[in-house]
Design a protein around this motif. Sequence first.
Motif, PDB file in Angstrom:
ATOM      1  N   MET A   1      46.595  13.406  -0.822  1.00  0.00           N
ATOM      2  CA  MET A   1      45.255  13.732  -1.317  1.00  0.00           C
ATOM      3  C   MET A   1      44.932  12.957  -2.591  1.00  0.00           C
ATOM      4  O   MET A   1      43.812  12.461  -2.763  1.00  0.00           O
ATOM      5  N   LEU A   6      51.532  16.366   0.928  1.00  0.00           N
ATOM      6  CA  LEU A   6      50.104  16.597   1.129  1.00  0.00           C
ATOM      7  C   LEU A   6      49.324  16.336  -0.168  1.00  0.00           C
ATOM      8  O   LEU A   6      48.283  15.660  -0.162  1.00  0.00           O
ATOM      9  N   ILE A   7      49.836  16.828  -1.271  1.00  0.00           N
ATOM     10  CA  ILE A   7      49.166  16.609  -2.566  1.00  0.00           C
ATOM     11  C   ILE A   7      49.172  15.138  -2.903  1.00  0.00           C
ATOM     12  O   ILE A   7      48.175  14.583  -3.408  1.00  0.00           O
ATOM     13  N   LYS A  29      44.428   9.248  -1.549  1.00  0.00           N
ATOM     14  CA  LYS A  29      43.144   9.049  -0.866  1.00  0.00           C
ATOM     15  C   LYS A  29      41.965   9.454  -1.766  1.00  0.00           C
ATOM     16  O   LYS A  29      40.825   9.418  -1.339  1.00  0.00           O
ATOM     17  N   LYS A  30      42.263   9.860  -2.975  1.00  0.00           N
ATOM     18  CA  LYS A  30      41.255  10.225  -3.983  1.00  0.00           C
ATOM     19  C   LYS A  30      40.378  11.394  -3.523  1.00  0.00           C
ATOM     20  O   LYS A  30      39.164  11.406  -3.697  1.00  0.00           O
ATOM     21  N   VAL A  31      40.975  12.377  -2.941  1.00  0.00           N
ATOM     22  CA  VAL A  31      40.257  13.587  -2.500  1.00  0.00           C
ATOM     23  C   VAL A  31      39.713  14.351  -3.704  1.00  0.00           C
ATOM     24  O   VAL A  31      38.566  14.807  -3.680  1.00  0.00           O
TER      25      VAL A  31
END
Length: 175
Positions: free
Chosen positions: A39, A35-36, A42-44
């Motif tokens: 993220m 998940l990290i 996707k450049k969250v």
Amino acid sequence: MFDVLSEAAGEAVHAEPTLAGLEAYQIVSIAMLVLIAVMVWKKVPAMITGGLDAKIAEIRKALDEARVLRAEAEALRAEYAAKIASAEKDAEAMLAGARKEAEAIRAKAEADSQEMVARRQKMAEDKIAAAERAAIAEVKAHAVAAASTAAKALIAKVHDKKADKKLADEVISSL
């Protein structure tokens, strides 16, 4: 080992779920890492920091606008304070001018009333003098009338027809 002891104690033992030989905590850890990683891929965090930066920029803009509005409000307050001070000075000047004008009007009215009193006094004196002259003329007229009446009576008493004839003859002869 735990299983053996638990069974010996007479308790029912449940089997822990596993996936490909991995325990539950390992699966959760791998899922969190995936998940990290997604993220970050996707450049969250960049989107979150971008959103926060945009919010910070909006807040800064609002603060700058508030500073500008405050400066304008202070300028308006100073302007109105100056206008009020100017209006107070104008009111004081108007009041002083009105007092001067009232004093001038009072002085003029006083001078005019004194002049009018002097004029009326002169008119009264002129009327008195005219009445005095009329009374003197009337007294003289009465005196002349009385004198002529007295002279007529005296002449009539002293002069008789004989004296008139003699006087008329003298006048005629002198001509």
